[in-house]
Design a protein around this motif. Sequence first.
Motif, PDB file in Angstrom:
ATOM      1  N   GLU A   5       5.739 -12.639   7.481  1.00 24.04           N
ATOM      2  CA  GLU A   5       4.534 -12.441   8.284  1.00 24.04           C
ATOM      3  C   GLU A   5       4.619 -13.094   9.653  1.00 24.04           C
ATOM      4  O   GLU A   5       4.052 -12.596  10.606  1.00 24.04           O
TER       5      GLU A   5
ATOM      6  N   TRP B 183      -4.410  -5.163   3.903  1.00 24.14           N
ATOM      7  CA  TRP B 183      -3.880  -3.865   4.337  1.00 24.14           C
ATOM      8  C   TRP B 183      -2.363  -3.841   4.291  1.00 24.14           C
ATOM      9  O   TRP B 183      -1.761  -2.836   3.929  1.00 24.14           O
ATOM     10  N   ARG B 184      -1.724  -4.951   4.660  1.00 22.23           N
ATOM     11  CA  ARG B 184      -0.254  -5.014   4.592  1.00 22.23           C
ATOM     12  C   ARG B 184       0.222  -4.874   3.145  1.00 22.23           C
ATOM     13  O   ARG B 184       1.185  -4.168   2.863  1.00 22.23           O
ATOM     14  N   ARG B 185      -0.459  -5.589   2.234  1.00 15.77           N
ATOM     15  CA  ARG B 185      -0.071  -5.487   0.815  1.00 15.77           C
ATOM     16  C   ARG B 185      -0.256  -4.065   0.312  1.00 15.77           C
ATOM     17  O   ARG B 185       0.587  -3.532  -0.406  1.00 15.77           O
TER      18      ARG B 185
ATOM     19  N   PRO C 138       6.662  -7.550  14.554  1.00 16.91           N
ATOM     20  CA  PRO C 138       6.762  -6.301  13.783  1.00 16.91           C
ATOM     21  C   PRO C 138       8.120  -5.599  13.844  1.00 16.91           C
ATOM     22  O   PRO C 138       8.652  -5.183  12.815  1.00 16.91           O
TER      23      PRO C 138
ATOM     24  N   ASP D 224      -0.177  -1.265   2.073  1.00 16.85           N
ATOM     25  CA  ASP D 224       0.874  -0.423   2.661  1.00 16.85           C
ATOM     26  C   ASP D 224       2.195  -0.621   1.931  1.00 16.85           C
ATOM     27  O   ASP D 224       2.925   0.333   1.659  1.00 16.85           O
TER      28      ASP D 224
ATOM     29  N   ALA E  34       7.232 -10.142   1.931  1.00 18.22           N
ATOM     30  CA  ALA E  34       6.347  -9.776   3.042  1.00 18.22           C
ATOM     31  C   ALA E  34       5.598 -10.991   3.573  1.00 18.22           C
ATOM     32  O   ALA E  34       5.432 -11.151   4.784  1.00 18.22           O
TER      33      ALA E  34
ATOM     34  N   SER F  28      -3.982  -9.003   5.854  1.00 17.59           N
ATOM     35  CA  SER F  28      -3.083  -9.293   4.734  1.00 17.59           C
ATOM     36  C   SER F  28      -3.274  -8.270   3.612  1.00 17.59           C
ATOM     37  O   SER F  28      -2.307  -7.779   3.025  1.00 17.59           O
TER      38      SER F  28
END
Length: 172
Positions: free
Chosen positions: A116, A74-76, A120, A78, A112, A72
């Motif tokens: 989730e 790392w997604r934020r 993808p 990115d 996002a 989570s």
Amino acid sequence: MSYSPTESLDRLYRLHHGWLLQWIGRRTRDRECAAELAQDTFLRLLSKPADLSQLRQQRAYLSTIAHALMVSHWRRADLERSYLQALAAQEPTAQPSPEQRLAALQLLHAVAEKLEGLAPRPRQAFLLARLSGLGYAEIGCRLGVSERMVKKYMAQAMLHCLRLRTPELISA
């Protein structure tokens, strides 16, 4: 021996916090981030009252929670990086205020988070269509799939969004 939930969490923290901090640190290579994620892992346990003393694989349980938090995070990161790159490409006169940037980032994080549960590729197609305004043919080129596949991805994304609005459709 059975402990109260507070005692169980305290004991789990004392026994495994150092190990968890190192485990996360090896993966993130960032001490500050590792410390935050380790704390968030134990905070997550606070919000889920359970008999932690009965856990047989305590480290596996902690690492599972920490891994989800890292993904989570790392997604934020990115998402923020992409947003800031898009802002850098704009004319200086078109730059939003700090308040507008914060509001946009908060909105992006909320979107996002809602997406989730989506696979993808459908998520990418949806974001390219909605945020970048790209057509299905261009999305197909970017993702290396046919326009027909993009339509399928968009249908999956729309169904996902519909289910978020009407949870009773989930059982359908």
